[in-house]
Design a protein around this motif. Sequence first.
Motif, PDB file in Angstrom:
ATOM      1  N   MET A   1      36.002  56.327  50.226  1.00  0.00           N
ATOM      2  CA  MET A   1      35.742  57.099  51.425  1.00  0.00           C
ATOM      3  C   MET A   1      35.298  56.120  52.511  1.00  0.00           C
ATOM      4  O   MET A   1      34.316  55.393  52.332  1.00  0.00           O
ATOM      5  CB  MET A   1      34.652  58.138  51.138  1.00  0.00           C
ATOM      6  N   VAL A   2      36.054  56.076  53.588  1.00  0.00           N
ATOM      7  CA  VAL A   2      35.720  55.227  54.732  1.00  0.00           C
ATOM      8  C   VAL A   2      35.164  56.135  55.818  1.00  0.00           C
ATOM      9  O   VAL A   2      35.810  57.109  56.217  1.00  0.00           O
ATOM     10  CB  VAL A   2      36.957  54.456  55.244  1.00  0.00           C
ATOM     11  N   LEU A   3      33.969  55.812  56.291  1.00  0.00           N
ATOM     12  CA  LEU A   3      33.293  56.609  57.313  1.00  0.00           C
ATOM     13  C   LEU A   3      33.283  55.817  58.621  1.00  0.00           C
ATOM     14  O   LEU A   3      32.675  54.746  58.700  1.00  0.00           O
ATOM     15  CB  LEU A   3      31.870  56.941  56.872  1.00  0.00           C
ATOM     16  N   VAL A  28      32.612  53.163  52.145  1.00  0.00           N
ATOM     17  CA  VAL A  28      32.771  51.996  53.002  1.00  0.00           C
ATOM     18  C   VAL A  28      32.254  52.374  54.381  1.00  0.00           C
ATOM     19  O   VAL A  28      32.758  53.308  55.011  1.00  0.00           O
ATOM     20  CB  VAL A  28      34.244  51.548  53.089  1.00  0.00           C
ATOM     21  N   LEU A  29      31.241  51.655  54.828  1.00  0.00           N
ATOM     22  CA  LEU A  29      30.672  51.817  56.168  1.00  0.00           C
ATOM     23  C   LEU A  29      30.933  50.547  56.958  1.00  0.00           C
ATOM     24  O   LEU A  29      30.930  49.453  56.403  1.00  0.00           O
ATOM     25  CB  LEU A  29      29.167  52.061  56.092  1.00  0.00           C
ATOM     26  N   PHE A  30      31.131  50.698  58.233  1.00  0.00           N
ATOM     27  CA  PHE A  30      31.321  49.542  59.103  1.00  0.00           C
ATOM     28  C   PHE A  30      30.910  49.938  60.505  1.00  0.00           C
ATOM     29  O   PHE A  30      30.775  51.121  60.812  1.00  0.00           O
ATOM     30  CB  PHE A  30      32.783  49.069  59.079  1.00  0.00           C
ATOM     31  N   LEU A  59      42.590  49.444  59.591  1.00  0.00           N
ATOM     32  CA  LEU A  59      43.604  49.050  58.612  1.00  0.00           C
ATOM     33  C   LEU A  59      43.292  47.689  58.010  1.00  0.00           C
ATOM     34  O   LEU A  59      43.516  47.476  56.817  1.00  0.00           O
ATOM     35  CB  LEU A  59      44.995  49.069  59.253  1.00  0.00           C
ATOM     36  N   GLU A  60      42.761  46.770  58.791  1.00  0.00           N
ATOM     37  CA  GLU A  60      42.373  45.465  58.253  1.00  0.00           C
ATOM     38  C   GLU A  60      41.281  45.616  57.198  1.00  0.00           C
ATOM     39  O   GLU A  60      41.302  44.925  56.181  1.00  0.00           O
ATOM     40  CB  GLU A  60      41.918  44.529  59.370  1.00  0.00           C
ATOM     41  N   ILE A  61      40.332  46.501  57.448  1.00  0.00           N
ATOM     42  CA  ILE A  61      39.279  46.757  56.458  1.00  0.00           C
ATOM     43  C   ILE A  61      39.898  47.303  55.177  1.00  0.00           C
ATOM     44  O   ILE A  61      39.583  46.839  54.072  1.00  0.00           O
ATOM     45  CB  ILE A  61      38.224  47.737  57.024  1.00  0.00           C
ATOM     46  N   CYS A  62      40.791  48.273  55.313  1.00  0.00           N
ATOM     47  CA  CYS A  62      41.443  48.864  54.138  1.00  0.00           C
ATOM     48  C   CYS A  62      42.249  47.829  53.369  1.00  0.00           C
ATOM     49  O   CYS A  62      42.226  47.810  52.134  1.00  0.00           O
ATOM     50  CB  CYS A  62      42.330  50.026  54.561  1.00  0.00           C
ATOM     51  N   ARG A  63      42.959  46.970  54.087  1.00  0.00           N
ATOM     52  CA  ARG A  63      43.748  45.926  53.422  1.00  0.00           C
ATOM     53  C   ARG A  63      42.848  44.920  52.728  1.00  0.00           C
ATOM     54  O   ARG A  63      43.113  44.520  51.595  1.00  0.00           O
ATOM     55  CB  ARG A  63      44.640  45.218  54.436  1.00  0.00           C
ATOM     56  N   ALA A  64      41.791  44.500  53.409  1.00  0.00           N
ATOM     57  CA  ALA A  64      40.890  43.495  52.838  1.00  0.00           C
ATOM     58  C   ALA A  64      40.227  43.991  51.559  1.00  0.00           C
ATOM     59  O   ALA A  64      39.985  43.211  50.630  1.00  0.00           O
ATOM     60  CB  ALA A  64      39.823  43.100  53.867  1.00  0.00           C
ATOM     61  N   LEU A  65      39.954  45.288  51.497  1.00  0.00           N
ATOM     62  CA  LEU A  65      39.311  45.874  50.318  1.00  0.00           C
ATOM     63  C   LEU A  65      40.326  46.484  49.352  1.00  0.00           C
ATOM     64  O   LEU A  65      39.941  47.088  48.351  1.00  0.00           O
ATOM     65  CB  LEU A  65      38.292  46.929  50.755  1.00  0.00           C
ATOM     66  N   ASP A  66      41.620  46.335  49.673  1.00  0.00           N
ATOM     67  CA  ASP A  66      42.710  46.872  48.863  1.00  0.00           C
ATOM     68  C   ASP A  66      42.515  48.358  48.579  1.00  0.00           C
ATOM     69  O   ASP A  66      42.620  48.818  47.444  1.00  0.00           O
ATOM     70  CB  ASP A  66      42.850  46.084  47.557  1.00  0.00           C
ATOM     71  N   LEU A  67      42.231  49.117  49.635  1.00  0.00           N
ATOM     72  CA  LEU A  67      41.966  50.548  49.503  1.00  0.00           C
ATOM     73  C   LEU A  67      43.250  51.355  49.589  1.00  0.00           C
ATOM     74  O   LEU A  67      44.083  51.128  50.465  1.00  0.00           O
ATOM     75  CB  LEU A  67      41.013  51.009  50.613  1.00  0.00           C
ATOM     76  N   THR A  68      43.395  52.311  48.671  1.00  0.00           N
ATOM     77  CA  THR A  68      44.471  53.292  48.721  1.00  0.00           C
ATOM     78  C   THR A  68      43.876  54.648  48.362  1.00  0.00           C
ATOM     79  O   THR A  68      42.778  54.724  47.818  1.00  0.00           O
ATOM     80  CB  THR A  68      45.603  52.943  47.738  1.00  0.00           C
TER      81      THR A  68
END
Length: 104
Positions: A1-3, A28-30, A59-68
């Motif tokens: 879950m990305v907030l 994931v918080l940022f 999207l860079e955060i999702c890619r860096a953390l390999d999130l799907t």
Amino acid sequence: MVLAHGFGCDQRMWRHVVPHFADDHRIVLFDHVGAGGSDLSAYDPARHGSLDGYADDVLEICRALDLTDVVLVGHSVSAIIAVLAANREPWRFGAIVLVCPSPR
């Protein structure tokens, strides 16, 4: 879950929400560039002059953390940022939650 918080806020806005999901979800918080504890030197007027640049950041955060299969929760302007990100890489997101979306 990305907030993803809205402009004028930072990731601390989710402090009352996170405990309700932390047992069952990876959270994931940022901070968007320019907010909270973000690296101000990362601000690029060309990139961040539109919401597309902020969608690239998500999207860079999702890619860096390999999130799907991500549940992406966007508050205010981040609701629109979430839609932009999901339109670019729809396979990455399982759901999008728009909290008080602001029009673009």
